[in-house]
Design a protein around this motif. Structure first.
Motif, PDB file in Angstrom:
ATOM      1  N   LEU A   1       0.430  -1.385  -0.292  1.00  0.00           N
ATOM      2  CA  LEU A   1      -0.319   0.222  -0.425  1.00  0.00           C
ATOM      3  C   LEU A   1       0.911   1.303  -0.093  1.00  0.00           C
ATOM      4  N   GLY A   2       1.924   1.443  -0.011  1.00  0.00           N
ATOM      5  CA  GLY A   2       2.986   2.240   0.103  1.00  0.00           C
ATOM      6  C   GLY A   2       3.392   3.020   1.565  1.00  0.00           C
ATOM      7  N   THR A   3       2.929   2.588   2.626  1.00  0.00           N
ATOM      8  CA  THR A   3       2.963   2.981   3.346  1.00  0.00           C
ATOM      9  C   THR A   3       4.008   2.078   4.505  1.00  0.00           C
ATOM     10  N   LEU A   4       4.817   1.812   4.214  1.00  0.00           N
ATOM     11  CA  LEU A   4       6.009   0.569   4.289  1.00  0.00           C
ATOM     12  C   LEU A   4       6.872   2.119   5.729  1.00  0.00           C
ATOM     13  N   GLU A   5       6.713   3.277   4.958  1.00  0.00           N
ATOM     14  CA  GLU A   5       8.195   3.934   5.442  1.00  0.00           C
ATOM     15  C   GLU A   5       7.180   3.690   7.127  1.00  0.00           C
TER      16      GLU A   5
END
Length: 83
Positions: free
Chosen positions: A65-69
């Motif tokens: 989802l692109g929220t790993l950071e």
């Protein structure tokens, strides 16, 4: 472990299936800017879910989802030499 599929639920949660637990449905909830495992509708045909499996599931979904950071920066992470 691999993320097989995921989709949003009616209440803005995410339901996901992982290849290691194909018969169990994993429900994620959003907290701040990332997602965490809220509950698992575990099926006895699947192996027992361990803490390392939960962390792996969260990492895989947040990466997708692109929220790993944001997930990696959460307060629950204990950094070396931190009190």
């Amino acid at each position: 472990m691999k993320l097989v599929s995921w989709s949003y639920t009616k209440k803005y949660n995410i339901k996901a299936i992982f290849d290691k637990f194909p018969c169990s449905l994993v429900i994620f909830r959003q907290i701040k800017e990332y997602y965490f495992v809220y509950t698992i509708k575990w099926n006895p045909l699947d192996p027992q879910v361990r803490r390392a499996d939960l962390e792996n599931m969260e990492t895989l979904l947040n990466s997708e989802l692109g929220t790993l950071e944001n997930y990696q920066k959460r307060k629950a992470i204990k950094l070396p030499n931190s009190k």
